[in-house]
Design a protein around this motif. Structure first.
Motif, PDB file in Angstrom:
ATOM      1  N   GLU A 274       0.833  -1.209   0.000  1.00  0.00           N
ATOM      2  CA  GLU A 274       0.000   0.000   0.000  1.00  0.00           C
ATOM      3  C   GLU A 274       0.869   1.260   0.000  1.00  0.00           C
ATOM      4  OE1 GLU A 274      -3.163  -0.023  -0.352  1.00  0.00           O
ATOM      5  OE2 GLU A 274      -3.619  -2.130   0.020  1.00  0.00           O
ATOM      6  N   MET A 275       1.948   1.211   0.756  1.00  0.00           N
ATOM      7  CA  MET A 275       2.811   2.395   0.837  1.00  0.00           C
ATOM      8  C   MET A 275       3.677   2.557  -0.402  1.00  0.00           C
ATOM      9  SD  MET A 275       3.965   2.790   4.779  1.00  0.00           S
ATOM     10  CE  MET A 275       2.894   3.683   5.919  1.00  0.00           C
TER      11      MET A 275
ATOM     12  N   PHE B  76       0.081   7.659   0.760  1.00  0.00           N
ATOM     13  CA  PHE B  76      -0.688   6.746   1.609  1.00  0.00           C
ATOM     14  C   PHE B  76      -1.841   7.445   2.340  1.00  0.00           C
ATOM     15  CE2 PHE B  76      -1.292   4.358   5.627  1.00  0.00           C
ATOM     16  CZ  PHE B  76      -1.651   3.139   5.086  1.00  0.00           C
TER      17      PHE B  76
END
Lengths: 260, 238
Positions: B71-72, B78
């Motif tokens: 995700e990051m 984010f």
């Protein structure tokens, strides 16, 4: 019963393996439940009486209800979290055990992290008792009030079991649990007399949380005249338990696994 | 549907409580029986966009499964990504939870009318700011999982503060002693208390500036914490 107690001891020892986690969890759970009472206390701080009950009398209501709820979350943890068994089909595994399913569920997990919630309830009950005894309440209210959370825990467990039994038909019950358990629990913090008639009937006859503390304490504190009210929590607990066991057996017969 | 009925039951309990204690009319306090009924109804409805948010916005699960690294690594920052994703979820709750609940209250105890048309218009940005503030507070709880792995305690602490200070059950300025003086200026009051008071005309429009202030401060805090978190992502599992 011996096996149940052995599992209880094992569960408690397992929790204590992580002492720091156990302590903080207990503290946080107690704090969370205390906030409920803080809200009540803040209101009573502004308006000294709620429906003719003062802060100490309301502490008795909130303490008995809070302690009962804490006991239920410790000893009937999996009954409260029953939805997952229905959704995942995990309940199938309980059916093949040589125990009644309800007993198997009760012995599966004891959530001692909720000890703080039960203790917090008893502390508030103690504060309330100190206040009403100083104000001239009869001495027997002390031992009597300490038994109320036990009857209350049975009544709440019965409500949860009936909710679980409904789950055999509708599967998803977490939201229903908020309606049948959490909302009525909030109502136990206050004298039932302040609620409208339909809600009083609901909290006395259908989801009978008003019988845990409000009705018996009404007599004990001189707000009602019938001493029979002292027996109401225990009678309700017995009847509610019988009804819930019947509902459970009925629901279990109609259980259809989600398949796995 | 059951959720709405349960929410309504909570509302009825608190309405009955305030009916039992609040004065019918008063010149010394704005919190009369009628005002408190309105506040409780609004609190129950608005709670679906400013209180009943998923614990930690699910960030702790990303940490636990290790998907936080993926995700990051996305080409989208984010923090805004999580905010936008949750905005969709809040919108769903507004339409399918808050709106039916408002209708339920309207046909039972009545839905309060806004103090004026201008107040109704001002309520929109106030609610948006309140919801955004609540999302950021929950985001901070969630991202703390990068340091603590799990967020049970942080979530309990957040929920405790939100219950007591957001003005949903008891007006924040009615809390006893110093708490009653401080609580209205806390970020928790921005989530529910100010939008409700704006709508009912119990506070001047200046309070929106306070909400903007908290929104800016918390945005900066969230960005700073996220930047710090990026440098210490640790993956659970293999």
């Amino acid at each position: 019963m011996a096996l149940y107690l052995r599992l209880l001891r094992a569960s408690f020892r397992a929790r204590l393996q992580y002492k720091w986690d156990f302590l903080v969890n207990t503290l946080m759970n107690g704090l969370l439940m205390a906030v409920d009472f803080l809200t009540v206390a803040a209101i009573v701080f502004r308006y000294p009486m709620i429906g003719g009950w003062n802060l100490y009398e309301i502490a008795l209501l909130a303490g008995a209800g809070g302690a009962a709820y804490g006991l239920v979350r410790i000893f009937a943890a999996e009954l409260y979290n029953f939805e997952k068994y229905l959704v995942t089909g995990e309940f199938d595994g309980l059916l093949v055990r040589p125990w009644p399913t309800l007993l198997a569920l009760l012995a599966r997990n004891f959530d001692f992290g909720r000890l703080g919630a039960a203790l917090q309830g008893y502390v508030i009950l103690g504060i309330g008792l100190k206040g009403v005894l100083a104000a001239g309440a009869p001495w027997w209210i002390l031992p009597y009030a300490l038994t109320l959370p036990l009857a209350g825990a049975v009544i709440m467990s019965a409500i949860i079991i009936v909710t679980d039994a409904i789950g055999f038909f509708i599967i998803r019950i977490d939201e229903l649990m908020i309606f049948t358990v959490n909302a009525p629990m909030t109502a136990t913090n206050y004298p039932t007399s302040i609620f409208p008639a339909w809600m009083r009937r609901l909290l006395t006859g259908v989801l009978p949380v008003a019988t845990i503390a409000y009705l018996p304490l009404s007599y004990a504190l001189g707000k009602a005249s019938s001493p029979l009210l002292l027996l109401v929590p225990f009678g309700t607990a017995a009847v509610a338990l019988l009804i819930s066991l019947g509902a459970w057996r009925w629901g279990e017969r109609h259980y259809q696994s989600t398949g796995n | 549907m059951i959720n709405n009925v349960a929410s309504a039951l909570f509302g009825f309990i608190y309405i009955a409580l305030w009916q039992a204690v609040a004065p019918a009319s008063s010149t010394s306090t704005p919190y009369t029986k009628a005002t408190m009924t309105g506040l409780i109804v609004l609190a129950q409805v608005l709670a679906w966009v400013a209180t009943f948010l998923p614990a930690g916005l699910g960030i702790q699960n990303m940490v636990r499964t290790g998907s936080i690294a993926l995700e990051m690594a996305r080409p989208v920052p984010f923090f805004p990504m999580i905010m936008v994703r949750e905005a969709g979820s809040v919108w769903y709750q507004a339409v399918f939870r808050a709106l039916p609940l408002a209708v339920l209250f309207a046909v039972t105890v009545g839905f309060p009318a806004p103090a004026s048309f201008i107040r109704l218009l001002l309520t929109a940005p106030s609610v948006l700011l309140g919801s955004y503030t609540a999302l950021m507070l929950v985001y901070l709880v969630g991202i703390s999982a990068l340091w603590t792995t799990e967020i049970r305690w942080a979530h309990s602490l957040y929920y405790t503060c939100a219950t007591l200070l957001s003005g949903g059950w008891i007006p924040a300025d009615l809390l006893p002693g110093w708490l009653g003086k401080v609580a209205p200026y806390s970020p928790f009051a921005s989530t529910l208390f100010h939008p409700m008071r704006i709508y009912l005309g119990l506070v001047g429009p200046w309070v929106i500036l306070l909400q903007v202030g908290w929104a800016v401060v918390l945005t900066l805090v969230c960005l700073a914490v996220t930047r710090k978190a990026m440098t210490r992502v640790s993956i659970q599992g293999g």
